[in-house]
Design a protein around this motif. Structure first.
Motif, mmCIF file in Angstrom:
data_model
loop_
_atom_site.group_PDB
_atom_site.id
_atom_site.type_symbol
_atom_site.label_atom_id
_atom_site.label_comp_id
_atom_site.label_asym_id
_atom_site.label_seq_id
_atom_site.Cartn_x
_atom_site.Cartn_y
_atom_site.Cartn_z
ATOM 1 N N GLN A 266 10.105 -4.028 -2.313
ATOM 2 C CA GLN A 266 9.653 -4.923 -1.241
ATOM 3 C C GLN A 266 10.010 -4.338 0.126
ATOM 4 O OE1 GLN A 266 10.400 -7.235 1.884
ATOM 5 N NE2 GLN A 266 12.107 -7.678 0.535
ATOM 6 N N THR A 267 11.224 -3.835 0.270
ATOM 7 C CA THR A 267 11.678 -3.318 1.562
ATOM 8 C C THR A 267 11.010 -1.986 1.901
ATOM 9 O OG1 THR A 267 13.801 -4.413 1.198
ATOM 10 C CG2 THR A 267 13.714 -2.791 2.951
ATOM 11 N N ALA A 268 10.932 -1.086 0.920
ATOM 12 C CA ALA A 268 10.308 0.215 1.165
ATOM 13 C C ALA A 268 8.818 0.055 1.443
ATOM 14 C CB ALA A 268 10.533 1.144 -0.038
ATOM 15 N N ASN A 269 8.149 -0.780 0.656
ATOM 16 C CA ASN A 269 6.713 -1.011 0.835
ATOM 17 C C ASN A 269 6.435 -1.677 2.185
ATOM 18 O OD1 ASN A 269 3.888 -1.271 -0.332
ATOM 19 N ND2 ASN A 269 4.351 -3.406 0.075
ATOM 20 N N GLY A 270 7.233 -2.685 2.529
ATOM 21 C CA GLY A 270 7.054 -3.389 3.798
ATOM 22 C C GLY A 270 7.322 -2.503 5.000
ATOM 23 N N SER A 271 8.301 -1.605 4.878
ATOM 24 C CA SER A 271 8.608 -0.682 5.975
ATOM 25 C C SER A 271 7.438 0.264 6.234
ATOM 26 C CB SER A 271 9.867 0.128 5.660
ATOM 27 O OG SER A 271 10.981 -0.733 5.521
ATOM 28 N N LEU A 272 6.816 0.732 5.166
ATOM 29 C CA LEU A 272 5.678 1.639 5.306
ATOM 30 C C LEU A 272 4.424 0.919 5.801
ATOM 31 C CD1 LEU A 272 6.096 3.827 2.095
ATOM 32 C CD2 LEU A 272 6.073 4.695 4.435
ATOM 33 N N THR A 273 4.192 -0.298 5.291
ATOM 34 C CA THR A 273 2.945 -1.010 5.620
ATOM 35 C C THR A 273 3.091 -1.817 6.903
ATOM 36 O OG1 THR A 273 3.583 -2.785 4.086
ATOM 37 C CG2 THR A 273 2.125 -1.064 3.242
ATOM 38 N N ALA A 274 3.906 -2.870 6.872
ATOM 39 C CA ALA A 274 4.071 -3.711 8.057
ATOM 40 C C ALA A 274 4.793 -2.973 9.180
ATOM 41 C CB ALA A 274 4.843 -4.988 7.692
ATOM 42 N N GLY A 275 5.806 -2.176 8.819
ATOM 43 C CA GLY A 275 6.612 -1.495 9.825
ATOM 44 C C GLY A 275 5.915 -0.330 10.489
ATOM 45 N N LEU A 276 5.289 0.539 9.685
ATOM 46 C CA LEU A 276 4.702 1.774 10.213
ATOM 47 C C LEU A 276 3.182 1.802 10.203
ATOM 48 C CD1 LEU A 276 6.944 4.618 8.704
ATOM 49 C CD2 LEU A 276 7.197 3.425 10.889
ATOM 50 N N ASP A 277 2.548 0.906 9.444
ATOM 51 C CA ASP A 277 1.093 0.989 9.254
ATOM 52 C C ASP A 277 0.743 2.415 8.818
ATOM 53 O OD1 ASP A 277 -1.556 0.182 9.171
ATOM 54 O OD2 ASP A 277 -1.908 0.529 11.297
ATOM 55 N N ALA A 278 1.512 2.936 7.834
ATOM 56 C CA ALA A 278 1.394 4.332 7.410
ATOM 57 C C ALA A 278 0.057 4.609 6.743
ATOM 58 C CB ALA A 278 2.537 4.666 6.450
ATOM 59 N N ARG A 279 -0.484 5.791 7.026
ATOM 60 C CA ARG A 279 -1.787 6.209 6.489
ATOM 61 C C ARG A 279 -1.632 7.442 5.614
ATOM 62 N NH1 ARG A 279 -5.535 2.253 8.473
ATOM 63 N NH2 ARG A 279 -4.184 1.101 9.896
ATOM 64 N N GLU A 280 -2.556 7.595 4.688
ATOM 65 C CA GLU A 280 -2.568 8.774 3.813
ATOM 66 C C GLU A 280 -2.596 10.047 4.646
ATOM 67 O OE1 GLU A 280 -5.073 10.282 -0.082
ATOM 68 O OE2 GLU A 280 -4.795 8.138 0.337
#
Length: 326
Positions: free
Chosen positions: A132-146
């Motif tokens: 939950q924390t790692a996924n949220g950091s990448l998505t909500a936190g960073l809006d990380a892209r491929e």
């Protein structure tokens, strides 16, 4: 005679020995609640802070634990059939009401996520809060892209390792830090492309490899190194403040013009069960079962070893996620 269960109880703040295993009444579920028979629970630094008495919320005596994995025992509202495999986390668990360090945990139905997997419980038990924390950091936190690059400051923490796994599943380039050269093989086998030994100056070494800076960074160490982390990120990139392994949480004299390089964004992430979609959990567990992802488990304990587990967590010797089997 009411049924009882074994649980870890902390009566008042103290050292790891303040955690005592004892028999307590087994809870009963009401409408809107789910009683989970706990198979395994992960350990988290926030439980360490709670036990030490430095957490910002919670009351004593309390059964700690902000997450648990197991099967549904009772769900009077019919939200889940009995025997459904589930995980739960956050929402006040282990602080405002009794948490996962027990044979049974009672939680609101809204913070229960169902899944189906043949993975062993010590593996599943490591996943919920970490994912939950790692996924949220990448998505909500960073809006990380491929295809983007990400710096994970505090790479050997369980969340850092999980973030590396998730970033690699997205085809990202991962820079991961550790203070110990001995941890290099762990980071490499987890998938880190560049392992950086953290001497306090990471930004200049990132920019030797990627002169413009990385696309994003997840800060897991704390504000004592965050100024340097911000300087490792390109203009238009983002730093997500997620963790405080150093136990340094606040900035005394925060002057944004000094702290924030031009165009670098600073966000934060701390999520709840509702921030982890069931489909994301299921996809991750399926990826682990298929050998496409790994769960970075450091050590597995039994409930009677809870004080030892907290000693290891304080000493930073777990080397991944600590999990307790009930």
């Amino acid at each position: 005679m009411s049924a009882s269960m074994r649980a870890v109880v902390v009566d008042q703040p103290g050292p790891p020995e303040a955690l005592r295993v004892r028999e307590v009444p087994k809870p009963t579920a009401a409408e809107g609640q789910v009683l989970i028979r706990v198979a395994a629970f992960g350990l988290n630094r926030s439980e360490l802070h709670f036990r030490q008495g430095v957490a910002y919320s919670g009351s004593f005596p309390r059964i700690p634990g902000i997450e648990a994995a197991g099967v549904v025992e009772e769900a009077p509202g019919g939200e889940f059939p009995r025997g459904t495999q589930v995980v739960t986390m956050m929402g006040g668990m282990g602080r405002d009401f009794d948490g996962g360090y027990a044979e049974y945990v009672l939680v609101p139905a809204r913070q229960v996520i169902a899944f189906t997997s043949d993975l062993p419980w010590h593996v599943v038990g490591a996943v919920p809060e970490m994912l939950q924390t790692a996924n949220g950091s990448l998505t909500a936190g960073l809006d990380a892209r491929e295809g983007q690059s990400v710096l994970i400051r505090g790479g050997t923490s369980s969340i850092g390792l999980a973030a590396t796994v998730l970033a690699k599943l997205r085809g990202m380039t991962v820079y991961a830090t550790t203070r110990r050269d001995a941890a290099r093989p762990l980071l490499e086998v987890t998938g880190a492309d560049h392992v950086l030994i953290d001497d306090g100056d990471i930004a200049s070494r990132v920019r030797r490899i990627e002169p413009a800076g990385v696309d994003g960074a997840i800060e897991l160490v704390g504000v004592n190194v965050m100024k340097d982390t911000l300087r490792a990120v390109r203009a238009g990139g983002t730093v997500c403040f997620t963790g405080m392994l150093s136990d340094q949480w606040t900035i005394k004299e925060f002057y944004p013009m000094d702290w924030l390089p031009n165009g670098v964004r600073l966000t934060a992430y701390s999520g709840e069960a509702g921030d982890l979609p069931a489909a994301t959990l299921q996809a991750f567990l399926d990826a682990v079962a298929a050998g496409r992802a790994t769960v970075p488990i450091g050590r597995v304990y039994r409930m009677h070893e809870i004080a030892r587990a907290h000693h290891d967590m304080e000493a930073g010797t777990v080397g991944g996620k600590a999990v307790v089997l009930t």
